[in-house]
Scaffold this motif. Structure first.
Motif, PDB file in Angstrom:
ATOM      1  N   THR A  65    -105.121 -32.270  44.760  1.00 30.22           N
ATOM      2  CA  THR A  65    -105.296 -33.503  45.497  1.00 30.22           C
ATOM      3  C   THR A  65    -104.008 -34.293  45.648  1.00 30.22           C
ATOM      4  O   THR A  65    -103.977 -35.481  45.412  1.00 30.22           O
ATOM      5  CB  THR A  65    -106.371 -34.372  44.856  1.00 30.22           C
ATOM      6  OG1 THR A  65    -106.339 -34.137  43.467  1.00 30.22           O
ATOM      7  CG2 THR A  65    -107.729 -34.074  45.392  1.00 30.22           C
ATOM      8  N   GLN A  66    -102.961 -33.593  46.072  1.00 35.58           N
ATOM      9  CA  GLN A  66    -101.725 -34.283  46.403  1.00 35.58           C
ATOM     10  C   GLN A  66    -102.023 -35.385  47.416  1.00 35.58           C
ATOM     11  O   GLN A  66    -101.454 -36.472  47.354  1.00 35.58           O
ATOM     12  CB  GLN A  66    -100.713 -33.295  46.978  1.00 35.58           C
ATOM     13  CG  GLN A  66     -99.354 -33.884  47.263  1.00 35.58           C
ATOM     14  CD  GLN A  66     -98.724 -34.495  46.019  1.00 35.58           C
ATOM     15  OE1 GLN A  66     -98.866 -33.980  44.925  1.00 35.58           O
ATOM     16  NE2 GLN A  66     -98.068 -35.623  46.189  1.00 35.58           N
ATOM     17  N   ALA A  67    -102.943 -35.092  48.330  1.00 34.63           N
ATOM     18  CA  ALA A  67    -103.278 -36.069  49.359  1.00 34.63           C
ATOM     19  C   ALA A  67    -103.747 -37.369  48.712  1.00 34.63           C
ATOM     20  O   ALA A  67    -103.406 -38.461  49.166  1.00 34.63           O
ATOM     21  CB  ALA A  67    -104.360 -35.514  50.279  1.00 34.63           C
ATOM     22  N   ASP A  78    -100.737 -39.232  47.270  1.00 36.08           N
ATOM     23  CA  ASP A  78     -99.977 -39.853  48.357  1.00 36.08           C
ATOM     24  C   ASP A  78    -100.641 -41.130  48.840  1.00 36.08           C
ATOM     25  O   ASP A  78     -99.998 -42.130  49.094  1.00 36.08           O
ATOM     26  CB  ASP A  78     -99.848 -38.880  49.540  1.00 36.08           C
ATOM     27  CG  ASP A  78     -98.967 -37.696  49.194  1.00 36.08           C
ATOM     28  OD1 ASP A  78     -98.263 -37.776  48.162  1.00 36.08           O
ATOM     29  OD2 ASP A  78     -98.999 -36.702  49.929  1.00 36.08           O
ATOM     30  N   ARG A  79    -101.963 -41.063  48.953  1.00 40.72           N
ATOM     31  CA  ARG A  79    -102.684 -42.247  49.433  1.00 40.72           C
ATOM     32  C   ARG A  79    -102.582 -43.387  48.460  1.00 40.72           C
ATOM     33  O   ARG A  79    -102.422 -44.535  48.830  1.00 40.72           O
ATOM     34  CB  ARG A  79    -104.159 -41.885  49.589  1.00 40.72           C
ATOM     35  CG  ARG A  79    -104.498 -41.744  51.012  1.00 40.72           C
ATOM     36  CD  ARG A  79    -105.941 -41.571  51.170  1.00 40.72           C
ATOM     37  NE  ARG A  79    -106.591 -42.841  51.397  1.00 40.72           N
ATOM     38  CZ  ARG A  79    -107.880 -42.913  51.640  1.00 40.72           C
ATOM     39  NH1 ARG A  79    -108.590 -41.817  51.669  1.00 40.72           N
ATOM     40  NH2 ARG A  79    -108.441 -44.078  51.847  1.00 40.72           N
ATOM     41  N   ARG A  91    -100.632 -26.816  48.157  1.00 39.70           N
ATOM     42  CA  ARG A  91    -100.333 -28.108  48.774  1.00 39.70           C
ATOM     43  C   ARG A  91     -99.630 -27.921  50.103  1.00 39.70           C
ATOM     44  O   ARG A  91     -99.929 -28.585  51.089  1.00 39.70           O
ATOM     45  CB  ARG A  91     -99.452 -28.948  47.835  1.00 39.70           C
ATOM     46  CG  ARG A  91    -100.236 -29.517  46.681  1.00 39.70           C
ATOM     47  CD  ARG A  91     -99.371 -30.325  45.739  1.00 39.70           C
ATOM     48  NE  ARG A  91    -100.223 -30.978  44.746  1.00 39.70           N
ATOM     49  CZ  ARG A  91     -99.777 -31.631  43.677  1.00 39.70           C
ATOM     50  NH1 ARG A  91     -98.480 -31.742  43.461  1.00 39.70           N
ATOM     51  NH2 ARG A  91    -100.614 -32.198  42.846  1.00 39.70           N
ATOM     52  N   GLU A 128    -101.054 -28.924  53.834  1.00 39.01           N
ATOM     53  CA  GLU A 128    -100.272 -29.803  54.685  1.00 39.01           C
ATOM     54  C   GLU A 128    -100.055 -29.176  56.058  1.00 39.01           C
ATOM     55  O   GLU A 128    -100.132 -29.852  57.085  1.00 39.01           O
ATOM     56  CB  GLU A 128     -98.924 -30.073  54.016  1.00 39.01           C
ATOM     57  CG  GLU A 128     -98.376 -31.434  54.366  1.00 39.01           C
ATOM     58  CD  GLU A 128     -97.175 -31.743  53.498  1.00 39.01           C
ATOM     59  OE1 GLU A 128     -97.395 -31.962  52.291  1.00 39.01           O
ATOM     60  OE2 GLU A 128     -96.047 -31.727  54.017  1.00 39.01           O
ATOM     61  N   ALA A 141    -103.076 -29.775  58.026  1.00 36.04           N
ATOM     62  CA  ALA A 141    -103.157 -31.172  58.450  1.00 36.04           C
ATOM     63  C   ALA A 141    -102.184 -31.451  59.589  1.00 36.04           C
ATOM     64  O   ALA A 141    -102.476 -32.232  60.493  1.00 36.04           O
ATOM     65  CB  ALA A 141    -102.888 -32.100  57.269  1.00 36.04           C
ATOM     66  N   ASN A 142    -101.021 -30.769  59.585  1.00 37.09           N
ATOM     67  CA  ASN A 142    -100.020 -30.991  60.631  1.00 37.09           C
ATOM     68  C   ASN A 142    -100.287 -30.195  61.898  1.00 37.09           C
ATOM     69  O   ASN A 142     -99.477 -30.205  62.816  1.00 37.09           O
ATOM     70  CB  ASN A 142     -98.625 -30.614  60.110  1.00 37.09           C
ATOM     71  CG  ASN A 142     -98.173 -31.556  59.025  1.00 37.09           C
ATOM     72  OD1 ASN A 142     -98.688 -32.675  58.913  1.00 37.09           O
ATOM     73  ND2 ASN A 142     -97.227 -31.113  58.218  1.00 37.09           N
ATOM     74  N   HIS A 182    -110.132 -33.064  51.782  1.00 37.45           N
ATOM     75  CA  HIS A 182    -108.923 -33.006  52.590  1.00 37.45           C
ATOM     76  C   HIS A 182    -109.160 -33.674  53.930  1.00 37.45           C
ATOM     77  O   HIS A 182    -110.254 -33.701  54.440  1.00 37.45           O
ATOM     78  CB  HIS A 182    -108.483 -31.560  52.808  1.00 37.45           C
ATOM     79  CG  HIS A 182    -108.490 -30.758  51.560  1.00 37.45           C
ATOM     80  ND1 HIS A 182    -107.641 -31.037  50.522  1.00 37.45           N
ATOM     81  CD2 HIS A 182    -109.272 -29.737  51.160  1.00 37.45           C
ATOM     82  CE1 HIS A 182    -107.887 -30.194  49.535  1.00 37.45           C
ATOM     83  NE2 HIS A 182    -108.882 -29.398  49.888  1.00 37.45           N
ATOM     84  N   ASN A 183    -108.103 -34.177  54.482  1.00 36.15           N
ATOM     85  CA  ASN A 183    -108.189 -34.841  55.765  1.00 36.15           C
ATOM     86  C   ASN A 183    -107.423 -34.017  56.791  1.00 36.15           C
ATOM     87  O   ASN A 183    -106.209 -33.952  56.755  1.00 36.15           O
ATOM     88  CB  ASN A 183    -107.585 -36.245  55.629  1.00 36.15           C
ATOM     89  CG  ASN A 183    -108.082 -37.157  56.725  1.00 36.15           C
ATOM     90  OD1 ASN A 183    -108.769 -36.712  57.645  1.00 36.15           O
ATOM     91  ND2 ASN A 183    -107.730 -38.418  56.642  1.00 36.15           N
TER      92      ASN A 183
END
Ligand code: ADP
Ligand code: ZN
Length: 724
Positions: free
Chosen positions: A253-255, A258-259, A519, A523, A526-527, A543-544
């Motif tokens: 959950t790096q996300a 970051d949040r 991670r 990413e 996500a990108n 995840h988003n």
């Protein structure tokens, strides 16, 4: 006069503390950590409160003395209470529960002082190139840690020492770096919508009240649950107190980190197995001193010695990862609630698909429900369309139905991303011989070996056994006859590549290996660097992916209907969560579920987006069958190296069960996973009414049960989540 004694609980498989003499002049109180002799060793233990009805030992002549008190804050009273409570509830030895709180500090080392260096202005006569570089780098006059100075100038530490000896640099003692920086509660506070503000205010008020309360923060994915509980965390920080955020799989959950950083200006202290021992030691001290204010961690963070815990959050409370299955078996969500009660502080459980247990507690009014009905910013939760696999069949050896195929094609044409969900790791769940039918199974488990094509290996998902894919059948010797059966995510990706050769595809499963790589890949998704993601339940979690427009559940039936009372709930939660990954950005999401059972109530509820209908049906079914939370359950697994020994002991155990009205002992029966790591397993299931003290019953039973002999073992799981 009798000598002073204390009881010390040791972090070993012991249920009771041992008594030790207290040397003259040593003051000891419950919670203090001490080193005591045990046989020829020194062991770190914890001074344990002496029960009121337990007299101090009279004959102290044989007792050994406490060797020393460790320079460490005592474990707080609520943590001692939690350990006692958990040991009573789970039947695990008290010492093994203590061990979870002490595991990281068998060698408590103080934070390391750092040596800093600063230029003096004196320049030595003999200058090597390295020395020149270092003097140049230090010429700004700032203090640097010795290691930083060396790294910046690109020289070895000995060059730094050399210049110190020459008088060109002087040394200073720097304070240890803090274990975690202080979050700024006002760093980037959002403007909350009205329902969000209402929920946030309720939790903030609960923090201020300093009393125990449980809140269910209930809202679809993307409704702002995280944003809301961050406001309550901010309140705890403002008050100079502490907050604990439990996450189901923090390593991924790096996300989240970051949040948190965007909101509070600094990262929270992370606590999980991926954090170095040294760093964990420092976080632990910071938590005990009250300097570390926010911890985000895996379930083991529950045993940290918080000085002043103002708030606990259990994110995605329904997640099965909260249940620890080996060693001390416990459910971290439930134990977090218990600890909050002892701390007299509120706890917030968040979910878009609450567990049946939590939902029932909310319906009964025992938990305070805070609802966030809509997605923030009006984004829609995707609707789900069923694809009936009985009518819309994929071709032989393929798993994507024609309808799903054309929907993916459309999505890709529109520039969207697609996610295909299949909860099966590897290439194929079964490998068999085309010529004789021989199936490849694990030599030490009753399980098929799963082919992993990336690694060219067969692997057992229960014990980790690995072997190369054989060229010849081990049974009949036929050459090139071994064929894969059934789909795994790797095989599904192959199908995607065949159907959409232009699309960039990626498999996301726990087999990727390495948190860093994971991670990076998340990413990349996500990108928008990936068009089609093929993933296991790993992708269901938090995840988003803003560009995700289509979600296809390839086999929604996998989790249904194999005698597990929680199968329906799991399937519902998983599919709902996966579907919730789509349509979080600007694009509207669409979801499809492939199923052979479109009429199954779980499928119906998913298709209609009717969460209430699912809970109605499932709660009614559980109540009818007296299943949790309307009844209590415990499972006993008897295991032994030989099948007959396990069976015989299981039968003796069953025969010794105390007869109590309302309690039923089912079995013994051979466990579905009959052999695990070479151990034969037999299973007993105990069921009792809701208000019954099942743990006390099990303790009474254990006291009169025949002792397992030889290599036979009995393990007890109160509130089992799996039935393998
Ligand atoms: P959940 O935890 O319920 O899945 P999140 O808290 O992750 O929802 O919110 C979903 C998205 O909406 C996130 O990107 C979040 O930053 C954004 N968001 C939610 N509430 C607000 C708000 N009040 N102001 C700005 N952004 C918000
Ligand atoms: Zn195995």
């Amino acid at each position: 006069m009798t000598a002073a004694t204390v009881d010390v609980l040791l972090p070993l498989g012991l249920d009771v503390p041992y008594s030790y003499l207290v040397p003259d002049g040593l003051e000891l109180a419950p919670g203090d950590l001490v080193a005591v002799p045990l046989g020829s060793r020194l062991v770190v233990g914890c001074v344990w409160p002496r029960a009121a009805d337990a007299p101090a030992p009279v004959d102290t002549s044989k007792l050994k003395a406490v060797r020393k008190k460790l320079d460490h804050r005592p474990l707080p009273p609520d943590l001692l209470q939690l350990i006692d409570w958990m040991a009573d509830y789970t039947l695990a030895p008290r010492g093994m529960v203590l061990r979870m709180a002490l595991r990281h500090e068998e060698n408590p080392s103080p934070a390391r002082e750092r040596v800093g260096v600063r230029a003096t202005g004196h320049v030595p006569e003999r200058l090597t190139a390295a020395r020149k570089r270092l003097i140049e780098a230090m010429s700004d006059g700032f203090v640097r840690a010795k290691t930083d100075a060396a790294r910046e100038a690109g020289v070895s530490p000995s060059v730094v020492d050399g210049l110190v000896d020459e008088g060109a640099l002087e040394t200073l003692v720097l304070p240890p770096a803090p274990a975690a920086e202080t979050p700024d509660p006002d760093h980037a506070a959002p403007t909350l919508s009205e329902p969000q503000a209402e929920a946030a205010n309720a939790i903030i008020a609960a923090v201020q009240a300093k009393t125990f309360s449980v809140h269910l923060l209930d809202g679809v994915t993307g409704s702002g649950k995280t944003e809301v509980y961050f406001e309550a965390v901010a309140e705890a920080v403002r008050e100079g107190r502490q907050a604990l955020i439990l996450l189901p799989e923090i390593a991924l959950t790096q996300a989240f980190i970051d949040r948190f950083t965007r909101r509070f200006g600094v990262a929270p202290a992370e606590w999980h197995s991926g954090v170095s021992t040294r760093r964990r030691g420092r976080i632990l001290r910071g938590v005990a001193d009250g300097d570390v204010q926010v911890v985000a961690g895996a379930r083991s963070a529950l045993f940290l010695p918080f000085r002043d815990l103002a708030l606990t959050i259990v994110d995605e409370e329904h997640d099965p990862a909260y249940k620890q299955e080996d060693g001390v078996t416990y459910h971290a969500r439930d134990m977090a609630v218990v600890r909050s009660r002892f701390c007299r502080s509120p706890i917030v459980l968040t979910s878009a698909t609450p567990s049946i247990e939590t939902e029932v507690n909310a319906r009964r009014g025992r938990y305070n429900r805070l609802s966030l009905p809509l997605r923030f910013g009006g984004a829609k939760v995707p609707g789900l369309s069923p694809i009936d696999l009985r009518k819309d069949m994929p071709p032989r050896g393929r798993w994507i139905a024609p309808r799903l195929q054309s929907e993916i094609a459309q999505t890709l044409e529109d520039g969207g991303q697609a996610l295909l969900f299949l909860n099966r790791r590897g290439y194929a769940p079964l490998t068999l011989c085309r010529s004789c039918g021989h199936r490849m199974r694990c030599p030490s488990c009753s399980a098929w070996l799963v082919e992993h094509r990336f690694r060219r290996r067969l692997s057992c998902h229960h014990c980790g056994y690995q072997a190369p894919v054989p060229e010849c059948c081990p049974a009949c010797g036929a050459k090139d006859a071994m064929i894969p059966c059934g789909p795994g995510v790797e095989r599904l990706q192959e199908e995607v590549q065949a159907l959409f050769p232009e699309a960039r595809s990626l498999v996301l499963s726990s087999d990727i290996g390495g948190i860093e790589r994971m991670r990076a890949e998340l990413e990349a998704v996500a990108n928008g660097e990936v068009d089609v993601v093929v993933g296991t339940q790993l992708v269901a979690k938090g995840h988003n992916f803003p560009g995700l427009a289509l979600v296809g559940v390839v086999d929604a039936d996998v989790g249904l209907g194999h005698g597990d009372p929680r199968a329906a709930e799991r399937t519902f939660q998983l599919v709902h969560q996966v579907a919730g990954r789509a349509g979080r950005g600007a694009t509207e999401g669409r979801g499809f579920i492939q199923t052979h059972m479109p009429d199954h109530p779980v499928m119906q509820a998913l298709v209609k987006g009717d969460r209430a209908a699912f809970y109605e049906t499932e709660i009614a079914a559980r109540e009818e069958a007296h299943l949790p939370p309307f009844g209590r359950m415990a499972s006993l697994i008897v295991s032994a190296n030989e099948g007959p020994a396990a069976e015989a002991h299981a039968r003796r155990l069953a025969a010794s069960a105390p007869r109590v009205e309302g309690v039923r002992v089912l079995g013994p029966a051979e466990a579905p996973l009959a052999v695990l790591r070479g151990r034969h397993r037999w299973r007993l299931l105990v069921r009792a009414p809701r208000a019954f003290d099942l743990s006390a019953y099990l303790r009474g039973w254990r006291a009169v049960a025949p002792r397992p002999t030889g290599n036979t073992k009995v393990s007890i799981d109160v509130d089992p989540m799996t039935f393998l």
